[in-house]
Design a protein around this motif. Structure first.
Motif, PDB file in Angstrom:
ATOM      1  N   LEU A  87      42.575 -21.229  90.577  1.00 15.84           N
ATOM      2  CA  LEU A  87      43.151 -22.359  91.293  1.00 15.84           C
ATOM      3  C   LEU A  87      42.495 -23.643  90.786  1.00 15.84           C
ATOM      4  O   LEU A  87      41.302 -23.662  90.510  1.00 15.84           O
ATOM      5  CB  LEU A  87      42.784 -22.179  92.768  1.00 15.84           C
ATOM      6  CG  LEU A  87      43.741 -22.627  93.855  1.00 15.84           C
ATOM      7  CD1 LEU A  87      45.063 -21.882  93.736  1.00 15.84           C
ATOM      8  CD2 LEU A  87      43.111 -22.352  95.224  1.00 15.84           C
ATOM      9  N   ARG A  90      40.458 -28.249  94.702  1.00 16.82           N
ATOM     10  CA  ARG A  90      41.088 -29.264  95.538  1.00 16.82           C
ATOM     11  C   ARG A  90      40.033 -30.123  96.234  1.00 16.82           C
ATOM     12  O   ARG A  90      38.933 -29.637  96.540  1.00 16.82           O
ATOM     13  CB  ARG A  90      41.924 -28.588  96.641  1.00 16.82           C
ATOM     14  CG  ARG A  90      42.901 -27.520  96.203  1.00 16.82           C
ATOM     15  CD  ARG A  90      44.159 -28.132  95.636  1.00 16.82           C
ATOM     16  NE  ARG A  90      45.313 -27.247  95.683  1.00 16.82           N
ATOM     17  CZ  ARG A  90      45.703 -26.418  94.716  1.00 16.82           C
ATOM     18  NH1 ARG A  90      44.995 -26.298  93.614  1.00 16.82           N
ATOM     19  NH2 ARG A  90      46.804 -25.701  94.844  1.00 16.82           N
ATOM     20  N   ASN A 180      36.881 -19.689 100.028  1.00 15.76           N
ATOM     21  CA  ASN A 180      38.194 -20.339 100.033  1.00 15.76           C
ATOM     22  C   ASN A 180      39.208 -19.256  99.666  1.00 15.76           C
ATOM     23  O   ASN A 180      39.622 -19.136  98.525  1.00 15.76           O
ATOM     24  CB  ASN A 180      38.236 -21.497  99.024  1.00 15.76           C
ATOM     25  CG  ASN A 180      39.619 -22.132  98.974  1.00 15.76           C
ATOM     26  OD1 ASN A 180      40.446 -21.919  99.878  1.00 15.76           O
ATOM     27  ND2 ASN A 180      39.882 -22.889  97.930  1.00 15.76           N
ATOM     28  N   PRO A 181      39.577 -18.453 100.675  1.00 19.26           N
ATOM     29  CA  PRO A 181      40.448 -17.304 100.400  1.00 19.26           C
ATOM     30  C   PRO A 181      41.900 -17.746 100.234  1.00 19.26           C
ATOM     31  O   PRO A 181      42.240 -18.877 100.580  1.00 19.26           O
ATOM     32  CB  PRO A 181      40.293 -16.463 101.666  1.00 19.26           C
ATOM     33  CG  PRO A 181      40.041 -17.464 102.738  1.00 19.26           C
ATOM     34  CD  PRO A 181      39.269 -18.581 102.110  1.00 19.26           C
ATOM     35  N   PRO A 182      42.762 -16.859  99.723  1.00 15.60           N
ATOM     36  CA  PRO A 182      44.191 -17.167  99.739  1.00 15.60           C
ATOM     37  C   PRO A 182      44.662 -17.193 101.189  1.00 15.60           C
ATOM     38  O   PRO A 182      44.343 -16.286 101.947  1.00 15.60           O
ATOM     39  CB  PRO A 182      44.809 -15.986  98.984  1.00 15.60           C
ATOM     40  CG  PRO A 182      43.814 -14.881  99.091  1.00 15.60           C
ATOM     41  CD  PRO A 182      42.474 -15.526  99.183  1.00 15.60           C
ATOM     42  N   TYR A 183      45.364 -18.256 101.582  1.00 18.42           N
ATOM     43  CA  TYR A 183      45.751 -18.331 102.997  1.00 18.42           C
ATOM     44  C   TYR A 183      47.174 -18.825 103.237  1.00 18.42           C
ATOM     45  O   TYR A 183      47.566 -19.088 104.370  1.00 18.42           O
ATOM     46  CB  TYR A 183      44.742 -19.164 103.797  1.00 18.42           C
ATOM     47  CG  TYR A 183      44.491 -20.576 103.311  1.00 18.42           C
ATOM     48  CD1 TYR A 183      45.494 -21.544 103.320  1.00 18.42           C
ATOM     49  CD2 TYR A 183      43.229 -20.963 102.871  1.00 18.42           C
ATOM     50  CE1 TYR A 183      45.240 -22.847 102.896  1.00 18.42           C
ATOM     51  CE2 TYR A 183      42.964 -22.262 102.439  1.00 18.42           C
ATOM     52  CZ  TYR A 183      43.981 -23.199 102.457  1.00 18.42           C
ATOM     53  OH  TYR A 183      43.743 -24.478 102.043  1.00 18.42           O
ATOM     54  N   LEU A 184      47.964 -18.987 102.189  1.00 17.72           N
ATOM     55  CA  LEU A 184      49.326 -19.456 102.426  1.00 17.72           C
ATOM     56  C   LEU A 184      50.175 -18.334 103.031  1.00 17.72           C
ATOM     57  O   LEU A 184      50.002 -17.159 102.708  1.00 17.72           O
ATOM     58  CB  LEU A 184      49.960 -19.962 101.135  1.00 17.72           C
ATOM     59  CG  LEU A 184      49.292 -21.174 100.479  1.00 17.72           C
ATOM     60  CD1 LEU A 184      50.127 -21.687  99.308  1.00 17.72           C
ATOM     61  CD2 LEU A 184      49.039 -22.299 101.471  1.00 17.72           C
ATOM     62  N   ALA A 203      45.474 -16.131  94.337  1.00 23.64           N
ATOM     63  CA  ALA A 203      44.553 -17.102  94.927  1.00 23.64           C
ATOM     64  C   ALA A 203      45.197 -17.883  96.075  1.00 23.64           C
ATOM     65  O   ALA A 203      44.519 -18.627  96.773  1.00 23.64           O
ATOM     66  CB  ALA A 203      44.064 -18.072  93.855  1.00 23.64           C
ATOM     67  N   LEU A 204      46.494 -17.707  96.253  1.00 23.06           N
ATOM     68  CA  LEU A 204      47.233 -18.502  97.244  1.00 23.06           C
ATOM     69  C   LEU A 204      47.826 -17.654  98.366  1.00 23.06           C
ATOM     70  O   LEU A 204      47.869 -18.063  99.515  1.00 23.06           O
ATOM     71  CB  LEU A 204      48.409 -19.217  96.549  1.00 23.06           C
ATOM     72  CG  LEU A 204      48.058 -20.274  95.510  1.00 23.06           C
ATOM     73  CD1 LEU A 204      49.275 -20.590  94.655  1.00 23.06           C
ATOM     74  CD2 LEU A 204      47.538 -21.531  96.177  1.00 23.06           C
ATOM     75  N   GLU A 234      37.438 -22.023 104.231  1.00 24.24           N
ATOM     76  CA  GLU A 234      38.629 -22.881 104.231  1.00 24.24           C
ATOM     77  C   GLU A 234      39.800 -22.094 104.822  1.00 24.24           C
ATOM     78  O   GLU A 234      39.961 -20.901 104.544  1.00 24.24           O
ATOM     79  CB  GLU A 234      38.947 -23.335 102.798  1.00 24.24           C
ATOM     80  CG  GLU A 234      40.038 -24.385 102.764  1.00 24.24           C
ATOM     81  CD  GLU A 234      40.222 -25.024 101.388  1.00 24.24           C
ATOM     82  OE1 GLU A 234      39.219 -25.327 100.711  1.00 24.24           O
ATOM     83  OE2 GLU A 234      41.393 -25.209 101.004  1.00 24.24           O
TER      84      GLU A 234
HETATM   85  N1  GLN Z   1      45.159 -25.604  99.442  1.00 28.13           N
HETATM   86  C1  GLN Z   1      45.882 -24.747  98.586  1.00 28.13           C
HETATM   87  C2  GLN Z   1      47.339 -25.196  98.491  1.00 28.13           C
HETATM   88  O1  GLN Z   1      47.884 -25.658  99.458  1.00 28.13           O
HETATM   89  C3  GLN Z   1      45.818 -23.318  99.057  1.00 28.13           C
HETATM   90  C4  GLN Z   1      44.484 -22.790  98.750  1.00 28.13           C
HETATM   91  C5  GLN Z   1      44.268 -21.403  99.247  1.00 28.13           C
HETATM   92  O2  GLN Z   1      45.189 -20.629  99.539  1.00 28.13           O
HETATM   93  N2  GLN Z   1      43.048 -21.094  99.318  1.00 28.13           N
HETATM   94  O3  GLN Z   1      47.922 -25.125  97.444  1.00 28.13           O
END
Ligand code: GLN
Length: 273
Positions: A87, A90, A180-184, A203-204, A234
């Motif tokens: 990633l 950010r 900062n795990p994948p969290y979407l 990663a997302l 995160e």
């Molecule tokens: N902030 C990222 C985004 O919106 C997502 C990062 C994550 O999943 N750790 O693209």
């Protein structure tokens, strides 16, 4: 083909016309590929390798992230190599690093960074804090990039393969755990901007509700954090409430959410009693 820098700049501006930040991007491309200060370059000088700019323009037209095309991104004042395996760091995540650093100053730490990607959090912490730093990822390609960044920044972080905590020795505990795990969510994954589709899905993508990795981490973090330790993770901007109820479920008493610079819930923070 022979071009002067003047001609190159005109050609790039024409070819990439419509991009929001084009003047800056042209300058950054030239600085990245020539290795020189933009203002030190004469407009009538010949461009040594026009082909690298052609290739870069093609990649940008395919909506690859600018940082992949130049190959790097600054994070917490340090330079990180980035490519399709990680990633792009950010600004929100810089704030996570800042919080961890503020907490960790003056201590000697054993720290763990999960889902490390480019290694930007772990390496920035290792630059500022005293202790032993371990960082893990499930992607071997990401780990290879993170190791290069470790070298580039002159830090001594240990990078190791692990599926979250799973491949770490049983009973190993840390004073500081960052992630900062994948969290979407599935819905958010369908709506990501074109640029983001070039970033690693792993990663997302946080699974149907975005909480797949987050919940697995929270389930185990109480066992992995030493006394008086800090856990900082995160999270997605709509996950604050859910993260707090998961914290209650998994015994993270006193956990709080904290906001990013846009005022959105972005971090879960738990200090172990
Ligand atoms: N902030 C990222 C985004 O919106 C997502 C990062 C994550 O999943 N750790 O693209």
């Amino acid at each position: 083909m022979n071009l002067t820098y003047r001609e190159l700049i005109l050609w790039l501006k024409e070819t990439l016309n419509g991009r929001e930040n084009l003047d800056h991007e042209v300058r950054w491309l030239i600085e990245a590929f020539s290795g020189r200060e933009f203002l030190s370059i004469g407009a009538d000088e010949a461009v040594p390798r026009v082909s690298v700019y052609r290739r870069a323009a093609e990649r940008l037209k395919r909506h690859e992230p600018f940082q992949y095309v130049v190959g790097s991104q600054e994070f917490y004042g340090h330079l990180f190599l980035v490519n399709e395996s990680v990633l792009v760091p950010r600004p929100e995540t810089e704030l996570l690093a800042e919080k961890a650093i503020r907490w960790g100053r003056g201590r000697r730490l054993k720290a763990l960074d999960l889902c490390t990607g480019s290694g930007c959090i772990a390496i920035s912490l290792a630059k500022e804090l005293d202790g032993d730093f371990l960082a893990t990822d499930i992607s071997e390609a990401a780990l290879a990039t993170a190791k290069k960044n470790n070298e580039l920044n002159g830090t001594d972080v240990t990078f190791r393969y692990s599926d979250l905590f799973f491949h770490l020795p049983k009973g190993e505990r840390f004073d500081l755990i960052t992630a900062n795990p994948p969290y979407l969510t599935q819905k958010e994954m369908r709506e990501i901007p074109l640029e983001v589709t070039h970033e690693p899905f792993i990663a997302l993508d946080g699974g149907p509700t975005g909480l797949f990795a987050i919940e697995r981490i929270m389930k185990e973090v109480a066992d992995r954090l030493g006394e008086k330790g800090l856990f900082l993770m995160e999270i997605g901007e709509n996950q604050g409430e859910t993260a707090l109820s998961l914290a209650a479920k998994y015994g993270l008493a006193g956990a709080v959410t904290e906001r990013d610079l846009n005022g959105k819930d972005r971090f879960l923070r738990w200090e172990k009693a």
